[in-house]
Design an enzyme around this catalytic site. Structure first.
Site, short mmCIF file in Angstrom:
data_model
loop_
_atom_site.label_atom_id
_atom_site.label_comp_id
_atom_site.label_asym_id
_atom_site.label_seq_id
_atom_site.Cartn_x
_atom_site.Cartn_y
_atom_site.Cartn_z
CD1 TRP A 31 48.33 39.91 47.47
CD2 TRP A 31 46.81 38.27 47.42
NE1 TRP A 31 47.09 40.48 47.39
CE2 TRP A 31 46.12 39.51 47.35
CE3 TRP A 31 46.05 37.10 47.40
CZ2 TRP A 31 44.75 39.61 47.27
CZ3 TRP A 31 44.66 37.21 47.32
CH2 TRP A 31 44.03 38.45 47.25
CD GLU B 102 37.56 48.29 32.39
OE1 GLU B 102 36.93 47.49 33.08
OE2 GLU B 102 38.81 48.34 32.38
CD GLU C 213 41.25 48.20 38.65
OE1 GLU C 213 41.45 47.07 39.10
OE2 GLU C 213 41.01 48.40 37.46
CE LYS D 187 41.00 49.45 34.94
NZ LYS D 187 40.49 48.32 34.26
CB CYS E 249 52.00 33.54 45.77
SG CYS E 249 50.82 33.66 47.10
NE ARG F 162 52.49 36.08 40.07
CZ ARG F 162 51.93 35.21 39.24
NH1 ARG F 162 52.19 35.26 37.97
NH2 ARG F 162 51.12 34.29 39.69
CG HIS G 47 14.70 53.18 37.24
ND1 HIS G 47 13.34 53.26 37.25
CD2 HIS G 47 15.07 53.22 35.93
CE1 HIS G 47 12.88 53.33 36.01
NE2 HIS G 47 13.93 53.32 35.19
CE LYS H 258 47.90 42.57 34.75
NZ LYS H 258 46.80 43.51 34.40
CG ASN I 169 52.69 30.72 44.00
OD1 ASN I 169 53.22 31.10 45.05
ND2 ASN I 169 53.02 31.16 42.81
N GLY I 170 48.91 28.93 45.75
CA GLY I 170 47.66 28.18 45.70
C GLY I 170 47.10 27.99 47.10
C1 F6R Z 1 40.77 45.27 36.65
C2 F6R Z 1 41.42 43.97 36.58
C3 F6R Z 1 40.66 42.78 37.05
C4 F6R Z 1 40.84 41.63 36.06
C5 F6R Z 1 40.20 40.34 36.61
C6 F6R Z 1 40.28 39.22 35.61
O1 F6R Z 1 41.60 46.26 36.14
O2 F6R Z 1 42.52 43.86 36.15
O3 F6R Z 1 39.32 43.08 37.25
O4 F6R Z 1 40.26 42.00 34.85
O5 F6R Z 1 40.85 39.97 37.79
O6 F6R Z 1 41.60 38.95 35.27
P1 F6R Z 1 41.98 38.11 33.98
O7 F6R Z 1 41.56 38.90 32.80
O8 F6R Z 1 43.46 37.93 34.06
O9 F6R Z 1 41.21 36.83 34.07
#
Ligand code: F6R
Length: 610
Positions: free
Chosen positions: A74, A483, A490, A487, A2, A27, A506, A605, A100-101
């Site tokens: 959100w 990773e 997502e 990527k 949010c 965000r 396995h 984000k 927010n929260g």
């Molecule tokens: C993946 C991604 C998320 C963040 C995770 C932690 O691309 O962006 O998996 O890495 O939500 O976020 P931070 O680093 O902001 O604590």
């Protein structure tokens, strides 16, 4: 997640709020709304979906007001729709709150308010706030006092902004566990959950701490705690520019951020490598460097991509410092009553510095007396401020929801920390110098890999319809496999799994057939022969293979279907190179599928709720 923006001053707040909300779109959100106060009157406009739809609605209303608040929601409690969108208001519709929260005790508060005759019209937790504040106003309290008293009854997290028709000269704002800043202008002031929302208006920023509550007038402000203690707030000058936030000519923030990596990793190491001594200098750790080197154990707590960086950090730290290192999902760590001993150091890695689980695990660790160190990208973020000490990654603002440049900057910082500790322990100056030298060459090597963009786009074209992907790597490149898979899933919504390559036999090998592409991270290192055997196992089952391999490797092309050739470096730094093609592959597949790369569905984000 949010977003909050608020304005008080001489100008019309409507375009300011809309532009602020647009700045917060990255965000992630599902609905938006604003409330404005004018001539002891008010107007609220909300809708499900994009801020641009809200802007269209507002155009026909021709509102003019000097005071207003805006929000992007959100959904957490209640579906994303217009009714549940913020601002929320009291029954008289003269008091508006954005939040927010999560209010954890909202059910209890709601029941109490319902007994007093308050009617609720939404499914949200946030709606208790305007009614609760209203109940204190009805007892003759000022708006400030009513908000303060209300927050004393609230359990959970909040960043809030409140406006009231009967006190049209102020915004009340407060925070606990959800970021909030005050922006100071000339005869105008702003509140926001993120400086980017107000950066085009002011660079003078006051960061609210947990428990702070402020009264914001157009030409001054005052601050207290919610327990009514007077506090002084410092004004910070922000150096970040709006240009840094814009897309810089790329079609997506994600691509811009991938392409920025030579520069962002250079910034992460700038002034921090001591070449002559073969070590690093990290100002934020100076006071704790000895304690850090003397740690009996290191724990790294993080989520998502930051957790993957932490896993690379474990390989680095254990190889060179010989300090046992554990990597924990912050969400698990915080709830499983972890064993924390004297002499433990815990790193909290977070791009945003606001991730709820990471922040909570930090607070828990501090409470138990651990040395808590932050590795954050966002300056002044909650994790950065709550840690005992720490290092900023200096990757610059990361807007694309999928983390790219933050990851490589986290790896740079982890390698610098490894150097710092290792040189205080067992590492020779010669070895330290050679790592330092290699590190300084990484930006140019990344630039070289980025030139393969067109080739990787062609590979993406071939695989864009795949339903599943397997990513396999060994040693330092196992976290990179995780990773790469994250990527892809997502942003392209293709199911992908990352595995240590040897684990394939396995279980995952059962999935392999001609429709299953496997991405192997196979640079020439000490595990090369083993990974070639794993490649052969996939090939024997007609799996399609993409390999990220060393430039000098002419043999691998004969076995695999597609090769992406990258420069060599030492093993500890390899993830900084091998991850780049995987970021580009995921990006191009998602673009070719016509997906919203910068704001993938269901993702935010900054995950500031559990
Ligand atoms: C993946 C991604 C998320 C963040 C995770 C932690 O691309 O962006 O998996 O890495 O939500 O976020 P931070 O680093 O902001 O604590």
């Amino acid at each position: 997640m949010c977003g909050i923006v608020g304005y008080i001053g001489d100008k019309n707040c409507v375009p300011i709020l809309i532009n602020g909300l647009k700045r917060l779109e990255y965000r992630g959100y599902d609905s938006a709304g604003i409330a404005v106060i004018f001539d002891h009157n008010s107007q609220i406009v909300k809708n499900k979906g994009k801020v641009s739809l809200l802007e269209d609605k507002l155009e026909s209303l021709h509102l003019f007001s000097n005071l207003g608040i805006g929000h992007t929601r959100w959904a957490t409690h209640g579906i994303p729709n217009e009714l549940n969108a913020h601002p929320h208001f009291n029954s008289e519709k003269n008091l508006y709150v954005i939040h927010n929260g999560i209010i954890e005790n909202y059910q209890t508060l709601k029941k109490g308010l319902q007994k007093l005759g308050y009617e609720f019209i939404t499914q949200t937790d946030s709606e208790v706030l305007p009614h609760l504040i209203d109940s204190f106003l009805k007892k003759g309290n000022s708006l400030f006092k009513s908000v303060q008293l209300s927050l004393n009854e609230v359990e959970g997290t909040y960043g809030i902004a409140v406006v009231y028709e009967k006190e049209p000269d102020k915004i009340i704002a407060a925070r606990k566990g959800s970021p909030l800043v005050l922006g100071i202008g000339e005869n105008e002031n702003f509140v926001a959950s993120d400086v980017s929302a107000i950066l085009s208006h002011t660079k003078q920023i006051v960061y609210l701490e947990d428990g702070d509550i402020i009264q914001v007038f157009k030409d001054h402000f005052s601050a207290k705690t919610i327990l009514d203690k007077d506090i002084e707030k410092e004004i910070h000058e922000i150096t970040m520019t709006l240009d840094e936030i814009d897309k810089g000519g790329y079609s997506h923030f994600m691509l811009k951020e991938i392409m920025e990596q030579p520069e962002s990793v250079r910034n992460s190491m700038r002034g921090r490598i001591l070449f002559d001594e073969g070590t690093s200098k990290l100002g934020g750790l100076e006071n704790v460097a000895e304690a850090l080197a003397a740690s009996n154990r290191i724990i790294i707590s993080a989520c998502g991509t930051s957790w993957h960086a932490g896993l690379v950090g474990k390989y680095m730290l254990e190889q060179f410092t010989r300090i046992p290192t554990e990597v924990e999902y912050a969400s698990e760590f915080r709830y499983r009553n972890p064993i924390i001993n004297k002499g433990d150091t815990i790193f909290f890695i977070s791009q945003s510095g606001e991730t709820a689980d990471t922040l909570a695990s930090l607070k828990e660790s501090k409470m138990r007396g651990a040395l808590a160190l932050g590795i954050c990208n966002v300056v002044g973020s909650s994790i950065a401020r709550e840690s005992n000490a720490g290092v900023y990654t200096h990757a610059g603002p990361e807007i694309g929801v999928a983390s790219t440049k933050a990851f490589t900057s986290q790896l740079v910082v982890l390698s610098l920390i490894t150097l710092l500790i290792a040189r205080k322990k067992y590492m020779s100056i010669v070895d330290g110098k050679s790592i330092a030298e290699e590190l300084s060459k990484i930006p140019d090597k990344i630039a070289e890999i980025l030139k393969l963009n067109d080739q990787i786009e062609e590979i993406a074209e071939v695989f864009k319809e795949a339903k599943n992907f397997l990513y396999l790597g060994r040693g330092y490149n196992f976290p990179v496999a995780l990773e790469g898979a994250l990527k892809l899933k997502e942003i392209s919504y293709i199911h992908a799994e990352g595995y240590p390559a040897a684990e394939m036999k396995h279980g995952p090998i059962a999935l392999i057939d001609e429709n299953m592409p496997a991405v192997f991270i196979a640079p020439k290192d000490s595990t090369y022969d083993k990974i070639i055997s794993n490649i052969q196992e996939v090939k024997a089952r007609r799996g399609k293979i993409i390999a990220v391999a060393s430039q000098c490797d002419n043999e691998i092309d004969k076995i695999v279907d597609y090769t992406i050739k990258i420069p060599d470096t030492i093993r500890i730094l390899m993830p900084l190179l091998t991850v780049i093609p995987l970021q580009l592959l995921a990006y191009h597949i998602a673009v070719k599928k016509g997906l919203n790369v910068d704001q993938p569905r269901n993702l935010a984000k900054s995950v500031t709720v559990e």
